[in-house]
Scaffold this active site. Sequence first.
Site, PDB file in Angstrom:
ATOM      1  N   LYS A  78      12.526  -7.343 -10.241  1.00 15.17           N
ATOM      2  CA  LYS A  78      12.470  -8.111  -8.995  1.00 15.17           C
ATOM      3  C   LYS A  78      12.950  -9.519  -9.295  1.00 15.17           C
ATOM      4  O   LYS A  78      12.567 -10.108 -10.316  1.00 15.17           O
ATOM      5  CB  LYS A  78      11.026  -8.119  -8.474  1.00 15.17           C
ATOM      6  CG  LYS A  78      10.868  -8.755  -7.105  1.00 15.17           C
ATOM      7  CD  LYS A  78       9.420  -8.685  -6.620  1.00 15.17           C
ATOM      8  CE  LYS A  78       9.249  -9.206  -5.210  1.00 15.17           C
ATOM      9  NZ  LYS A  78       7.851  -9.141  -4.745  1.00 15.17           N
ATOM     10  N   SER A 153       7.358  -6.993  -0.245  1.00 14.85           N
ATOM     11  CA  SER A 153       8.577  -7.724  -0.516  1.00 14.85           C
ATOM     12  C   SER A 153       9.397  -7.151  -1.675  1.00 14.85           C
ATOM     13  O   SER A 153      10.572  -7.475  -1.811  1.00 14.85           O
ATOM     14  CB  SER A 153       8.248  -9.181  -0.815  1.00 14.85           C
ATOM     15  OG  SER A 153       7.447  -9.270  -1.982  1.00 14.85           O
ATOM     16  N   SER A 177       2.917  -6.101  -1.885  1.00 14.09           N
ATOM     17  CA  SER A 177       4.362  -6.010  -2.115  1.00 14.09           C
ATOM     18  C   SER A 177       4.838  -5.045  -3.186  1.00 14.09           C
ATOM     19  O   SER A 177       6.043  -4.817  -3.293  1.00 14.09           O
ATOM     20  CB  SER A 177       4.923  -7.390  -2.427  1.00 14.09           C
ATOM     21  OG  SER A 177       5.066  -8.099  -1.241  1.00 14.09           O
TER      22      SER A 177
HETATM   23  N1  GLN Z   1       3.733  -8.887   3.172  1.00 15.08           N
HETATM   24  C1  GLN Z   1       2.792  -9.829   2.650  1.00 15.08           C
HETATM   25  C2  GLN Z   1       3.288 -11.229   2.931  1.00 15.08           C
HETATM   26  O1  GLN Z   1       4.240 -11.333   3.599  1.00 15.08           O
HETATM   27  C3  GLN Z   1       2.584  -9.600   1.191  1.00 15.08           C
HETATM   28  C4  GLN Z   1       3.712 -10.056   0.378  1.00 15.08           C
HETATM   29  C5  GLN Z   1       3.501  -9.881  -1.087  1.00 15.08           C
HETATM   30  O2  GLN Z   1       2.654  -9.101  -1.533  1.00 15.08           O
HETATM   31  N2  GLN Z   1       4.263 -10.619  -1.854  1.00 15.08           N
HETATM   32  O3  GLN Z   1       2.746 -12.190   2.512  1.00 15.08           O
END
Ligand code: GLN
Length: 485
Positions: A78, A153, A177
């Site tokens: 990532k 994400s 995420s």
């Molecule tokens: N979707 C969640 C957010 O937008 C979690 C994102 C994540 O785990 N990085 O914050």
Amino acid sequence: MELCEYTAHELSKKLRKKEVSAKEVLDSVFRRIEKVEGKVHAYISLMRETAYEQANEADLRLSKGESTELTGIPIALKDICCTKGFPTTCGSRILERFIPPYDATVIEKLRAAGAIFVGKANMDEFAMGSSTETSYFGITANPWNLERIPGGSSGGSAAAVAAHECIGAIGSDTGGSIRQPAALCGVVGLKPTYGRVSRFGLIAFASSLDQIGPITKDVEDCAIFMNHLAGYDPRESTSVPEPVPDYRDFLNREIKGWTVGVPKEYFIEGIDPEVEEIVRRAISTLEGVGARIEEISLPHTPFCVATYYIIAPAEASSNLARYDGVKYGYRSPDGRDLLEMYRKTRAQGFGDEVKRRIIIGTYVLSAGYYEAYYKKASQVRALIRRDFDLAFEKCDVILTPTTPTAAFKLGEKREDPIQMYLSDIFTISANLAGIPGIAVPGGFTKEGLPVGIQFLGNHFQEGKLLQIAHAFEREARIEKRRPDL
Ligand code: GLN
């Protein structure tokens, strides 16, 4: 079957027996990328040249018998993990040209294990999102249906694994995420306990919630990755000096007599009936192998999303204050004085979702509002954590859906942040409580979209999660399908 379609443990055997070389495995992965990347767009950048150098080194190590189970295994990273000398963008324009002077600890560890870095995977900007649609570098599609989101994400990482554009991947999880995109792409994703894996060199989003973890094709690979990722790091103040077990020891063990808690608050209105059916089926599968299912209550569950969307933006607004156009990253060329340069740099460098979070976070931390929002959210967080402490007094693990629906359509929730935030309703609690969670494939909807089962465990019980996830994977015998790309 092409080499890129195998798991890491299968390839590792072939590599050690000299049936194939690391170079041949890498060739297969890059052939696959050439074929499908135009449709999926899982990567922000490819590391082809250094990957082939790593493959040569891996073949040398293999020939000397000095390999680990990750030696010669091509993986995706990532683009939130710092890679020395190679661009690390975090999906943002503001870091478009940022080249880190050091490796994240996990990158160092994976290098030392002999893994091969295929490229930097696409992600929502600064990991803020659930669909990989907020990246400055374009959207990623779900390999199972190109009109759908891969989750986020870490959508690029999960899509790359599902599309066989790598063998395994690294993701990060602040509110789901790793687990949410793994579920929506039909692969395995584990968020470790807070403190289990070093965050050194992980670009910070919300530091009290962020964790790095693996996204893999099966549970055994997940255990292998954890063996290499977990452990204390003196450079990271929240990393915990807890001994690391051999996670493979938890595979192939029975779960007879275990108590599996099923929280009633996770079967709410709005959960897709097909998802619920798949989760209920998983429950019967586990009962079939001798687990005792117990309905439990985690009473503060309804407050998780609201609590998270105060704490995460608060920490983000503080962490992102460093992007000011001075030390590194994008600088607006047209500021007439320092203040205007700051303003323009941040206005041009950040996307809308990141700005929204900075505004919310600054607000909830500001004088006069701190007590009402941030402090209150921290208190509710303690209650959420206590719900889990009490639950784990009587359960070995907790089983829930990973997401309320299968992958939604590209664009469907882009203009509606609240709907987007609600897609993390089942994953956020683990980050607030600091506990580990794993998503494993549970089956497919009638439309052919994958659905994930989530197991949550007590602090530092990743082994138990792998044990039950592996037992489930063995027993459920989910039909092996491949995305048609
Ligand atoms: N979707 C969640 C957010 O937008 C979690 C994102 C994540 O785990 N990085 O914050």
